[in-house]
Design an enzyme around this catalytic site. Structure first.
Site, PDB file in Angstrom:
ATOM      1  N   ARG A  35      11.030  -0.955  -1.509  1.00  0.00           N
ATOM      2  CA  ARG A  35      12.180  -1.556  -1.379  1.00  0.00           C
ATOM      3  C   ARG A  35      13.386  -0.640  -0.875  1.00  0.00           C
ATOM      4  NH1 ARG A  35       9.515  -5.107  -0.647  1.00  0.00           N
ATOM      5  NH2 ARG A  35       9.332  -7.183  -1.760  1.00  0.00           N
ATOM      6  N   HIS A  54      10.390  -3.865   8.716  1.00  0.00           N
ATOM      7  CA  HIS A  54       9.756  -4.434   7.422  1.00  0.00           C
ATOM      8  C   HIS A  54       7.988  -5.183   7.807  1.00  0.00           C
ATOM      9  CE1 HIS A  54      10.645  -6.201   3.185  1.00  0.00           C
ATOM     10  NE2 HIS A  54       9.259  -6.257   3.451  1.00  0.00           N
TER      11      HIS A  54
END
Length: 306
Positions: free
Chosen positions: A221, A269
């Site tokens: 993250r 991502h």
């Protein structure tokens, strides 16, 4: 059993066939009276009007099955009292292993040190994997899979987690030993979730503990790293490179300094994706377990956030 597909409408055509094939006894619905559903299959972005989903009316629901591995966008919902399960499936784990292994090998072998410009650069030979220290932050399902793959290639792998729970074949250090874990990390792989304890975990003092020239691979993250501290550590030459797949703001703004820093590689991502064909059987198994009153797979501790 009646199950609400509580995910953005654009995902219906992709997910509905796989879910119904994996769980044919399920009636998968896109809407209906909340108290008529036995379970929810959830993904962020629902409802699509931007409102926060109120779980209170879902009085019959025995489980909320997330389609994402990350659950930080749902665990803070105060109306969620039903059991929540995150998605851990073979395809997701395989994708993460391939991403982390590929970039770790690129960093280990120095693949970017050989521009095709006619200059013969044979003065530096990389060590064998057994001579390279790799630390993996986060030893959940994904961290264990990545660590096992790195060990199989011969790397000296150290794992780190708050609990320090043992993992076969890897030395796992507990929370208080984070400085030691960082000092060992010529390559640092982060697979940590977003929790209050992990935010800004890699600040300036901790980044300074990494060996000079260390490479960071962050596929966990974006909130883990203090961005300004990371850029300073890179620009000063203390850190060699950062491969970043996750960010505080996504998509990463076009004017963000990460895009133009030669010591940063941005990937959008894509390290690991939830694939319906491998994830649907996991969701189906949890739905059946919920209906039978059996222990659920990958249940989230709502107080810890993962």
């Amino acid at each position: 059993m009646r199950v609400l597909f509580a995910a953005p409408a654009r995902q219906w055509d992709e997910w509905a066939p796989a879910l119904t094939a994996a769980c044919p006894e399920m009636e998968l619905c896109r809407d209906g009276a909340p108290d008529s559903f036995d379970a929810l299959i959830y993904a962020p972005g629902y409802p699509e009007d931007g409102a926060t989903l109120d779980f209170t009316p879902f009085t019959r629901a025995r489980v909320v099955q997330s389609l994402w591995a990350g659950v930080e966008r749902i665990v803070t919902n105060p109306t969620l009292t039903q059991p929540l399960c995150r998605m851990v499936d073979p395809g997701l784990a395989q994708g993460m292993v391939e991403y982390c292994l590929g970039w770790a090998m690129r960093a280990h072998l120095g693949m970017d040190n050989y521009p095709q410009d006619g200059v013969w650069r044979n003065g530096v030979v990389p060590p064998l994997a057994s001579g390279r220290g790799v630390t993996v932050l986060g030893m959940g399902e994904l961290g264990r899979a990545v660590s096992a793959a790195l060990v199989a290639l011969g790397f000296r792998v150290t794992g780190w987690s708050q609990s320090g729970r043992p993992v076969d074949g890897v030395e796992v250090l507990p929370g208080r030993a984070l400085p030691d874990a960082l000092r060992r990390a010529e390559i640092l792989v982060s697979l940590l979730p977003d929790t209050p304890e992990t935010r800004n975990l890699l600040d300036a003092p901790r980044l300074s503990l990494l060996p000079k020239g260390a490479v960071i691979i962050n596929a966990g993250r974006g909130t883990l790293i203090d961005e300004d501290a990371l850029l300073h550590a890179l620009d000063s030459g203390h850190l060699g490179h950062a491969i970043l797949d996750v960010f505080r703001q996504e998509p990463l703004p076009a004017d963000h300094p990460f895009w133009v820093n030669p010591r940063v590689t941005v990937t959008p991502h894509i390290a690991a994706d939830t694939r319906p064909e491998t994830a649907a059987p996991v969701a189906a198994e949890n739905l059946r377990r919920a209906m039978r009153g059996e222990p659920l797979l990958h249940r989230v501790d709502l107080t810890r956030g993962y």
